[in-house]
Design an enzyme around this catalytic site. Structure first.
Site, PDB file in Angstrom:
ATOM      1  N   ARG A  73       0.961  -1.225  -0.022  1.00 29.20           N
ATOM      2  CA  ARG A  73      -0.195  -0.055   0.013  1.00 29.20           C
ATOM      3  C   ARG A  73       0.919   1.248  -0.052  1.00 29.20           C
ATOM      4  O   ARG A  73       0.439   2.140  -0.527  1.00 29.20           O
ATOM      5  CB  ARG A  73      -0.984  -0.115   1.346  1.00 29.20           C
ATOM      6  CG  ARG A  73      -2.114  -0.965   1.156  1.00 29.20           C
ATOM      7  CD  ARG A  73      -2.894  -1.181   2.373  1.00 29.20           C
ATOM      8  NE  ARG A  73      -3.434   0.118   2.687  1.00 29.20           N
ATOM      9  CZ  ARG A  73      -4.055   0.502   4.061  1.00 29.20           C
ATOM     10  NH1 ARG A  73      -3.784  -0.458   5.200  1.00 29.20           N
ATOM     11  NH2 ARG A  73      -4.487   1.635   4.435  1.00 29.20           N
ATOM     12  N   HIS A 126      -4.458   8.690  12.052  1.00 27.44           N
ATOM     13  CA  HIS A 126      -4.343   6.903  12.306  1.00 27.44           C
ATOM     14  C   HIS A 126      -3.161   6.486  11.763  1.00 27.44           C
ATOM     15  O   HIS A 126      -2.658   5.379  11.094  1.00 27.44           O
ATOM     16  CB  HIS A 126      -5.377   6.159  11.032  1.00 27.44           C
ATOM     17  CG  HIS A 126      -6.949   6.353  11.655  1.00 27.44           C
ATOM     18  ND1 HIS A 126      -7.842   6.283  10.980  1.00 27.44           N
ATOM     19  CD2 HIS A 126      -7.324   6.604  13.023  1.00 27.44           C
ATOM     20  CE1 HIS A 126      -8.949   6.618  11.713  1.00 27.44           C
ATOM     21  NE2 HIS A 126      -8.681   6.489  13.099  1.00 27.44           N
ATOM     22  N   GLY A 194     -15.574  12.604   2.383  1.00 34.31           N
ATOM     23  CA  GLY A 194     -14.923  11.131   1.865  1.00 34.31           C
ATOM     24  C   GLY A 194     -14.787  10.387   3.076  1.00 34.31           C
ATOM     25  O   GLY A 194     -13.809   9.584   2.829  1.00 34.31           O
ATOM     26  N   PRO A 221     -20.562  10.575  -1.986  1.00 36.04           N
ATOM     27  CA  PRO A 221     -21.613  10.319  -2.969  1.00 36.04           C
ATOM     28  C   PRO A 221     -22.938   9.342  -2.213  1.00 36.04           C
ATOM     29  O   PRO A 221     -24.059   9.099  -2.785  1.00 36.04           O
ATOM     30  CB  PRO A 221     -20.806   9.390  -3.805  1.00 36.04           C
ATOM     31  CG  PRO A 221     -19.394   9.615  -3.953  1.00 36.04           C
ATOM     32  CD  PRO A 221     -19.382  10.244  -2.475  1.00 36.04           C
TER      33      PRO A 221
HETATM   34  C1  BV8 Z   1      -9.774   2.861  19.873  1.00 34.90           C
HETATM   35  C2  BV8 Z   1      -5.269   2.461   9.776  1.00 34.90           C
HETATM   36  C3  BV8 Z   1      -9.347   2.228  21.886  1.00 34.90           C
HETATM   37  C4  BV8 Z   1      -5.317   1.127   9.333  1.00 34.90           C
HETATM   38  C5  BV8 Z   1      -7.785   2.872  10.721  1.00 34.90           C
HETATM   39  C6  BV8 Z   1     -16.021   3.956  20.174  1.00 34.90           C
HETATM   40  C7  BV8 Z   1     -15.116   4.609  20.773  1.00 34.90           C
HETATM   41  C8  BV8 Z   1     -13.625   4.272  20.469  1.00 34.90           C
HETATM   42  C9  BV8 Z   1     -13.524   3.170  19.862  1.00 34.90           C
HETATM   43  C10 BV8 Z   1     -14.584   2.240  19.258  1.00 34.90           C
HETATM   44  C11 BV8 Z   1     -15.833   2.813  19.339  1.00 34.90           C
HETATM   45  N1  BV8 Z   1     -16.605   1.846  18.740  1.00 34.90           N
HETATM   46  C12 BV8 Z   1     -15.765   0.855  18.259  1.00 34.90           C
HETATM   47  C13 BV8 Z   1     -14.493   1.126  18.470  1.00 34.90           C
HETATM   48  C14 BV8 Z   1     -13.387   0.258  18.068  1.00 34.90           C
HETATM   49  C15 BV8 Z   1     -12.857   0.725  16.760  1.00 34.90           C
HETATM   50  C16 BV8 Z   1     -13.784   1.265  15.782  1.00 34.90           C
HETATM   51  O1  BV8 Z   1     -14.275   2.120  15.377  1.00 34.90           O
HETATM   52  N2  BV8 Z   1     -14.722   0.088  14.869  1.00 34.90           N
HETATM   53  C17 BV8 Z   1     -15.331   0.425  13.979  1.00 34.90           C
HETATM   54  C18 BV8 Z   1     -15.309  -0.508  12.735  1.00 34.90           C
HETATM   55  C19 BV8 Z   1     -16.828   0.244  14.471  1.00 34.90           C
HETATM   56  N3  BV8 Z   1     -11.948   1.997  16.868  1.00 34.90           N
HETATM   57  C20 BV8 Z   1     -10.776   1.707  17.002  1.00 34.90           C
HETATM   58  O2  BV8 Z   1     -10.248   0.419  17.396  1.00 34.90           O
HETATM   59  C21 BV8 Z   1      -9.781   2.773  17.332  1.00 34.90           C
HETATM   60  N4  BV8 Z   1      -8.902   2.592  18.494  1.00 34.90           N
HETATM   61  O3  BV8 Z   1     -10.644   3.252  19.872  1.00 34.90           O
HETATM   62  O4  BV8 Z   1      -8.896   2.299  20.592  1.00 34.90           O
HETATM   63  C22 BV8 Z   1      -8.402   2.485  22.795  1.00 34.90           C
HETATM   64  C23 BV8 Z   1      -8.040   3.515  23.741  1.00 34.90           C
HETATM   65  C24 BV8 Z   1      -7.072   3.407  24.876  1.00 34.90           C
HETATM   66  C25 BV8 Z   1      -6.130   2.675  24.648  1.00 34.90           C
HETATM   67  C26 BV8 Z   1      -6.179   1.452  23.844  1.00 34.90           C
HETATM   68  C27 BV8 Z   1      -7.430   1.364  22.720  1.00 34.90           C
HETATM   69  C28 BV8 Z   1      -8.660   2.592  16.348  1.00 34.90           C
HETATM   70  C29 BV8 Z   1      -9.362   3.082  14.872  1.00 34.90           C
HETATM   71  C30 BV8 Z   1      -8.227   3.400  13.909  1.00 34.90           C
HETATM   72  C31 BV8 Z   1      -8.277   2.001  12.902  1.00 34.90           C
HETATM   73  N5  BV8 Z   1      -7.292   2.434  11.889  1.00 34.90           N
HETATM   74  N6  BV8 Z   1      -6.722   2.884   9.694  1.00 34.90           N
HETATM   75  C32 BV8 Z   1      -5.227   0.934   8.055  1.00 34.90           C
HETATM   76  O5  BV8 Z   1      -5.243   2.116   7.205  1.00 34.90           O
HETATM   77  O6  BV8 Z   1      -4.836  -0.059   7.526  1.00 34.90           O
HETATM   78  S1  BV8 Z   1      -9.442   3.045  10.357  1.00 34.90           S
HETATM   79  C33 BV8 Z   1      -9.325   3.036   8.579  1.00 34.90           C
HETATM   80  O7  BV8 Z   1     -10.959   2.605   8.497  1.00 34.90           O
HETATM   81  C34 BV8 Z   1      -9.242   4.027   7.893  1.00 34.90           C
HETATM   82  O8  BV8 Z   1      -8.050   4.749   8.412  1.00 34.90           O
HETATM   83  C35 BV8 Z   1     -10.396   4.783   7.999  1.00 34.90           C
HETATM   84  O9  BV8 Z   1     -10.453   5.581   9.109  1.00 34.90           O
HETATM   85  C36 BV8 Z   1     -11.511   3.784   8.248  1.00 34.90           C
HETATM   86  C37 BV8 Z   1     -12.238   3.563   6.988  1.00 34.90           C
HETATM   87  O10 BV8 Z   1     -13.028   4.711   7.207  1.00 34.90           O
HETATM   88  P1  BV8 Z   1     -13.081   5.824   5.918  1.00 34.90           P
HETATM   89  O11 BV8 Z   1     -11.651   6.447   5.733  1.00 34.90           O
HETATM   90  O12 BV8 Z   1     -14.477   6.521   5.757  1.00 34.90           O
HETATM   91  O13 BV8 Z   1     -13.099   4.702   4.513  1.00 34.90           O
HETATM   92  P2  BV8 Z   1     -14.312   3.965   4.199  1.00 34.90           P
HETATM   93  O14 BV8 Z   1     -13.744   3.113   3.129  1.00 34.90           O
HETATM   94  O15 BV8 Z   1     -14.769   3.433   5.236  1.00 34.90           O
HETATM   95  O16 BV8 Z   1     -15.490   4.953   3.624  1.00 34.90           O
HETATM   96  C38 BV8 Z   1     -14.993   5.897   2.276  1.00 34.90           C
HETATM   97  C39 BV8 Z   1     -16.158   6.713   1.962  1.00 34.90           C
HETATM   98  O17 BV8 Z   1     -15.752   7.515   0.931  1.00 34.90           O
HETATM   99  C40 BV8 Z   1     -17.209   6.161   1.592  1.00 34.90           C
HETATM  100  O18 BV8 Z   1     -18.441   6.700   2.478  1.00 34.90           O
HETATM  101  C41 BV8 Z   1     -17.586   6.292   0.231  1.00 34.90           C
HETATM  102  O19 BV8 Z   1     -18.842   6.725  -0.041  1.00 34.90           O
HETATM  103  C42 BV8 Z   1     -16.987   7.631   0.275  1.00 34.90           C
HETATM  104  N7  BV8 Z   1     -16.598   7.935  -1.157  1.00 34.90           N
HETATM  105  C43 BV8 Z   1     -15.816   7.090  -2.258  1.00 34.90           C
HETATM  106  N8  BV8 Z   1     -15.461   7.852  -3.244  1.00 34.90           N
HETATM  107  C44 BV8 Z   1     -15.630   9.200  -2.915  1.00 34.90           C
HETATM  108  C45 BV8 Z   1     -16.216   9.070  -1.822  1.00 34.90           C
HETATM  109  N9  BV8 Z   1     -16.503  10.346  -0.949  1.00 34.90           N
HETATM  110  C46 BV8 Z   1     -16.031  11.651  -1.791  1.00 34.90           C
HETATM  111  N10 BV8 Z   1     -15.658  11.570  -2.954  1.00 34.90           N
HETATM  112  C47 BV8 Z   1     -15.244  10.400  -3.428  1.00 34.90           C
HETATM  113  N11 BV8 Z   1     -14.880  10.535  -4.950  1.00 34.90           N
END
Ligand code: BV8
Ligand code: ZN
Length: 252
Positions: A73, A126, A194, A221
């Site tokens: 990546r 992140h 996005g 979108p």
């Molecule tokens: C943590 C790096 C605690 C890795 C990533 C509540 C509170 C706290 C935590 C949680 C909670 N609920 C759940 C959790 C746990 C978890 C979480 O959120 N899970 C989700 C799945 C429910 N969170 C965590 O684990 C976080 N850590 O809270 O730790 C803690 C505290 C203290 C001590 C210890 C622990 C860590 C989260 C970070 C994870 N790492 N990235 C890597 O890249 O490989 S997250 C990763 O997924 C990305 O970075 C990104 O953030 C996420 C995906 O989201 P998007 O960026 O939105 O991408 P996605 O593909 O989902 O969507 C793309 C969008 O673009 C779409 O909507 C699409 O329609 C749109 N789009 C497409 N084309 C276009 C467009 N928009 C505009 N223009 C276009 N042309």
């Protein structure tokens, strides 16, 4: 509300704003050719979902597989170019700062395209594909663009290198998330660009902006959980919509 009518209101609110905060997600980089997190993966990775690989457990279980995924990546991102959406945000930052406004760019993306487009002081919630860290001595390594020669990559001290990425279940960099939350709470204009807004605590920034006094613009979108609460939710691509808005802001 149609996009043209929204644009006038958005430009008016941007010009009147004192503190602007922007949150971006993988959608910003989609038009640069970088697949989003929810896009199906291809080739060697087609049998995995990103969330299966983006965890400390996956790395512990198979460090060679996970470090190869991140390194591929990283190499792929290095070959991509920032798109018009990244460029528009860099222009918006320059316009805002020259007008004496506060401007905070917060990204969930790890591809470094905002910085390559000229954005400054980017808060990378992140982490970054370009930074690797030694599990033994803690040294941070920024490897050259070429892929590593073997996986998992090894530090000069002999220790194992891991990607400088925040995995699911890991805490975000304290300085980045603290500054991001403060900006979201204090801002009077917030944009969610996005992002599917499902990953926390990043998505919680949108709630903080909505709870404050900010006008909130979403560009995606697809609808998200925040579309109904946003002041404006534009079903547009960021690479198309952001240049239009910034052009209007600079011209007004
Ligand atoms: C943590 C790096 C605690 C890795 C990533 C509540 C509170 C706290 C935590 C949680 C909670 N609920 C759940 C959790 C746990 C978890 C979480 O959120 N899970 C989700 C799945 C429910 N969170 C965590 O684990 C976080 N850590 O809270 O730790 C803690 C505290 C203290 C001590 C210890 C622990 C860590 C989260 C970070 C994870 N790492 N990235 C890597 O890249 O490989 S997250 C990763 O997924 C990305 O970075 C990104 O953030 C996420 C995906 O989201 P998007 O960026 O939105 O991408 P996605 O593909 O989902 O969507 C793309 C969008 O673009 C779409 O909507 C699409 O329609 C749109 N789009 C497409 N084309 C276009 C467009 N928009 C505009 N223009 C276009 N042309
Ligand atoms: Zn080391």
């Amino acid at each position: 509300m149609d996009t043209a009518h929204c644009s006038e209101q958005i430009v008016e609110r941007l010009r009147a704003a004192s503190r602007i905060a922007i949150l971006t997600g993988a959608g910003l980089s989609a038009e640069s050719g970088i697949p989003t997190f929810r896009d199906a993966m291809s080739g060697l990775w087609s049998k995995y979902a990103p969330s299966q690989l983006a965890t400390p457990q996956a790395f512990a279980r198979d460090p060679a597989l996970v470090s190869r995924w991140y390194d591929e990546r990283r190499a792929a991102a290095a070959l991509c170019e920032p798109n018009a959406g990244h460029a528009a945000l860099a222009r918006l930052q320059r316009w805002a700062l020259s007008a004496g406004k506060e401007f905070t760019l917060i990204t969930q993306n790890v591809d470094g395209l905002h910085q390559r487009a000229g954005s400054a002081n980017v808060l990378e919630l992140h982490g970054s594909l370009r930074v690797w860290r030694c599990l033994a001595c803690g040294t941070e390594v920024k490897p050259p663009a070429a892929p590593f020669s073997s996986y998992p990559p090894i530090c000069a001290c002999g220790g194992r290198l891991r990607p400088g990425i925040v995995w699911f279940g890991e805490a975000l960099p304290p300085d980045a998330i603290t500054r991001a939350e403060a900006a979201a709470e204090a801002c009077d204009f917030f944009a969610s660009l996005g992002t599917s807004a499902v990953v926390y605590p990043a998505a919680g920034l949108i709630s903080k902006a909505l709870t404050g006094r900010a006008a909130v613009m979403e560009i995606n979108p697809e609808p998200t959980d925040f579309s109904a609460a946003a002041t404006w939710s534009l079903r547009e691509k960021t690479g198309e919509m952001l240049p239009v808005l910034v052009e209007l802001v600079e011209r007004a």
